[in-house]
Motif scaffolding. Structure first.
Motif, PDB file in Angstrom:
ATOM      1  N   ILE A 182      30.087  34.520  81.734  1.00  0.00           N
ATOM      2  CA  ILE A 182      29.240  33.979  80.682  1.00  0.00           C
ATOM      3  C   ILE A 182      27.822  33.860  81.205  1.00  0.00           C
ATOM      4  CG2 ILE A 182      29.924  31.627  81.345  1.00  0.00           C
ATOM      5  CD1 ILE A 182      29.436  30.776  78.437  1.00  0.00           C
ATOM      6  N   ASN A 183      26.851  34.219  80.364  1.00  0.00           N
ATOM      7  CA  ASN A 183      25.450  34.100  80.767  1.00  0.00           C
ATOM      8  C   ASN A 183      24.612  33.529  79.639  1.00  0.00           C
ATOM      9  OD1 ASN A 183      25.752  37.155  79.766  1.00  0.00           O
ATOM     10  ND2 ASN A 183      23.618  36.556  79.436  1.00  0.00           N
ATOM     11  N   PHE A 184      23.474  32.923  80.035  1.00  0.00           N
ATOM     12  CA  PHE A 184      22.476  32.488  79.070  1.00  0.00           C
ATOM     13  C   PHE A 184      21.639  33.692  78.638  1.00  0.00           C
ATOM     14  CE2 PHE A 184      22.437  28.547  81.929  1.00  0.00           C
ATOM     15  CZ  PHE A 184      23.375  27.878  81.158  1.00  0.00           C
ATOM     16  N   ARG A 187      34.449  27.552  86.709  1.00  0.00           N
ATOM     17  CA  ARG A 187      34.822  27.656  88.127  1.00  0.00           C
ATOM     18  C   ARG A 187      35.615  28.929  88.408  1.00  0.00           C
ATOM     19  NH1 ARG A 187      31.901  23.896  91.105  1.00  0.00           N
ATOM     20  NH2 ARG A 187      31.925  21.861  90.063  1.00  0.00           N
ATOM     21  N   LYS A 188      36.281  29.462  87.398  1.00  0.00           N
ATOM     22  CA  LYS A 188      37.127  30.656  87.568  1.00  0.00           C
ATOM     23  C   LYS A 188      36.429  31.896  87.016  1.00  0.00           C
ATOM     24  CE  LYS A 188      41.274  27.772  87.152  1.00  0.00           C
ATOM     25  NZ  LYS A 188      42.480  27.463  86.324  1.00  0.00           N
ATOM     26  N   SER A 189      35.937  31.802  85.799  1.00  0.00           N
ATOM     27  CA  SER A 189      35.117  32.883  85.249  1.00  0.00           C
ATOM     28  C   SER A 189      33.744  32.849  85.928  1.00  0.00           C
ATOM     29  CB  SER A 189      34.951  32.712  83.740  1.00  0.00           C
ATOM     30  OG  SER A 189      36.201  32.648  83.083  1.00  0.00           O
ATOM     31  N   THR A 190      33.012  33.952  85.846  1.00  0.00           N
ATOM     32  CA  THR A 190      31.706  34.040  86.512  1.00  0.00           C
ATOM     33  C   THR A 190      30.596  33.442  85.658  1.00  0.00           C
ATOM     34  OG1 THR A 190      32.320  36.034  87.741  1.00  0.00           O
ATOM     35  CG2 THR A 190      29.965  35.604  87.455  1.00  0.00           C
ATOM     36  N   PRO A 191      29.932  32.375  86.115  1.00  0.00           N
ATOM     37  CA  PRO A 191      28.734  31.884  85.428  1.00  0.00           C
ATOM     38  C   PRO A 191      27.530  32.674  85.914  1.00  0.00           C
ATOM     39  CG  PRO A 191      29.264  30.430  87.249  1.00  0.00           C
ATOM     40  CD  PRO A 191      30.279  31.534  87.281  1.00  0.00           C
ATOM     41  N   LEU A 241      24.446  27.382  94.262  1.00  0.00           N
ATOM     42  CA  LEU A 241      25.571  27.180  93.350  1.00  0.00           C
ATOM     43  C   LEU A 241      26.600  28.304  93.436  1.00  0.00           C
ATOM     44  CD1 LEU A 241      23.570  26.042  90.177  1.00  0.00           C
ATOM     45  CD2 LEU A 241      24.991  24.587  91.647  1.00  0.00           C
ATOM     46  N   LYS A 242      26.243  29.368  94.161  1.00  0.00           N
ATOM     47  CA  LYS A 242      27.094  30.561  94.282  1.00  0.00           C
ATOM     48  C   LYS A 242      27.412  31.152  92.909  1.00  0.00           C
ATOM     49  CE  LYS A 242      29.280  29.448  98.731  1.00  0.00           C
ATOM     50  NZ  LYS A 242      28.342  28.384  99.106  1.00  0.00           N
ATOM     51  N   MET A 243      26.394  31.178  92.052  1.00  0.00           N
ATOM     52  CA  MET A 243      26.587  31.710  90.714  1.00  0.00           C
ATOM     53  C   MET A 243      25.937  33.080  90.588  1.00  0.00           C
ATOM     54  SD  MET A 243      24.038  29.347  88.354  1.00  0.00           S
ATOM     55  CE  MET A 243      24.861  29.888  86.856  1.00  0.00           C
ATOM     56  N   GLY A 244      26.347  33.817  89.563  1.00  0.00           N
ATOM     57  CA  GLY A 244      25.804  35.135  89.337  1.00  0.00           C
ATOM     58  C   GLY A 244      24.374  35.084  88.818  1.00  0.00           C
ATOM     59  N   VAL A 245      23.635  36.155  89.091  1.00  0.00           N
ATOM     60  CA  VAL A 245      22.304  36.320  88.520  1.00  0.00           C
ATOM     61  C   VAL A 245      22.280  37.637  87.754  1.00  0.00           C
ATOM     62  CG1 VAL A 245      21.102  34.955  90.273  1.00  0.00           C
ATOM     63  CG2 VAL A 245      21.409  37.413  90.621  1.00  0.00           C
ATOM     64  N   GLY A 246      21.482  37.672  86.710  1.00  0.00           N
ATOM     65  CA  GLY A 246      21.400  38.878  85.902  1.00  0.00           C
ATOM     66  C   GLY A 246      20.093  38.925  85.155  1.00  0.00           C
TER      67      GLY A 246
END
Length: 345
Positions: free
Chosen positions: A176-178, A221-225, A255-260
């Protein structure tokens, strides 16, 4: 070294990562910028059956997901998730709070009417955009609307939606992304500075993105933010460096979150110092993804002097950015004539 070279070296040192090509090719998704009633455009999309596409990235607006305050409607997501699952495909959500049309507001009505939200939205302006026609009357300057995330009551409501989405969908969707961080706002002055509306402060806007990133990371926490970072008001790198973009990439790393981000255009000058350099320096142990959007395949690749090709995009995404995901919009005739014919199996 020139300023851009110094800038990229600084990025690597600050973010603590050396970029290497990804070991696995990026997963390809079809990007749906809107959803028709009952998802009819998604169900009718023949390309989704192509094994080269792992799934669909679908835009859902805040307005559609919370039609009434505290009453959430995730039925469209459930329908799309069931349909994609039946095809052994994955769902990626784009949570859209901005709009890019003058008559569209992607926020719930209650934000617009309750004074606690200070109007709820702010009109985006093309007055400072370089692509704006200077001969166009200012009265015709219409673009879209952005939720006032810098207003805490607005941000609290948005984060409540994020929490509700995570409670139901974490682990069931791929990610999920903003919407993008860029916001067209303000009027450029002769000295190069930008005059912003009285109720807007670029630093507070950046802080609100940071806060929303933390909320998304907590909820999924399971899916990629993933946070979409492309441009930020009040900063134009490497010449106007307020530390805004650097701080958000650093927070994403913590936060170890994805960037896009939107607009995957190899070696585009305006993007190289703004975001592509940060993507290159971002740890390859963390997720990265970008969208090939309308017009991207029409642009000229500065490294070849020719129109972007599918091969250009894949090479740049793999060997420069190290992407894990590419989201392809069905921009015709390029999607049929080029993407479907040239995308590797």
């Amino acid at each position: 070294m020139n300023p851009i070279q110094i800038f990229f070296v600084t990025l690597v040192l600050l973010l603590g990562s050396t970029a290497f090509a990804t070991e696995q090719p990026a997963k390809n998704y079809i990007y749906f910028p809107y959803r028709e009633a009952n998802g009819s455009n998604i169900k009718a999309d023949k390309a989704l059956a192509d094994p080269r596409f792992a799934g669909a990235q679908i835009v859902y607006t805040w307005r559609s997901l919370e039609p009434v305050k505290d009453q959430y409607d995730f039925s469209a997501i459930r329908q799309d998730l069931a349909y994609l699952s039946s095809m052994d495909k994955k769902l990626w959500i784009q949570l859209q709070e901005k709009s890019f049309q003058p008559n569209v507001k992607n926020v719930p009505d209650y934000l617009l009417h309750d004074p606690i939200y200070n109007g709820g939205v702010l009109k985006q302006s093309m007055l400072s955009a370089p692509e704006r026609d200077p001969d166009k009357p200012e009265s015709d300057d219409e673009y879209g609307w952005s939720a006032k995330m810098w207003e805490k009551p607005v941000r609290d409501r948005f984060q409540k939606l994020i929490a509700a989405l995570g409670k139901e969908l974490d682990g069931r969707i791929e990610g999920i992304n903003f919407s993008e961080s860029s916001i067209e706002i303000g009027v450029e002055q002769p000295d190069g500075t930008t005059l912003f509306p009285k109720d807007f402060d670029p630093k507070v806007y950046v802080d609100s993105i940071n806060s929303n990133m933390q909320a998304l990371s907590r909820a999924f926490r399971k899916s990629t933010p993933m946070v979409y970072l492309n441009f930020l008001p009040g900063e134009w790198l490497p010449w106007q460096d307020k530390g805004y973009m650097r701080s958000l990439f650093d927070e994403a790393r913590k936060l170890k979150m994805g960037v896009g981000g939107p607009d995957l255009m190899p070696y585009r000058k305006s993007h190289m110092a703004q975001t592509y350099g940060f993507f290159k320096a971002y740890p390859n142990t963390l997720v990265k993804g970008m969208a090939v959007q309308d017009g991207n395949l029409r642009q000229i690749n500065p490294s070849t002097g020719k129109k972007n090709t599918v091969a250009d995009i894949i090479e740049f995404s793999r060997n420069y950015l190290g992407l894990d995901y590419i989201f392809w919009v069905e921009d015709e005739p390029y999607f049929t004539d080029e993407v479907l014919k040239q995308l590797p199996h």
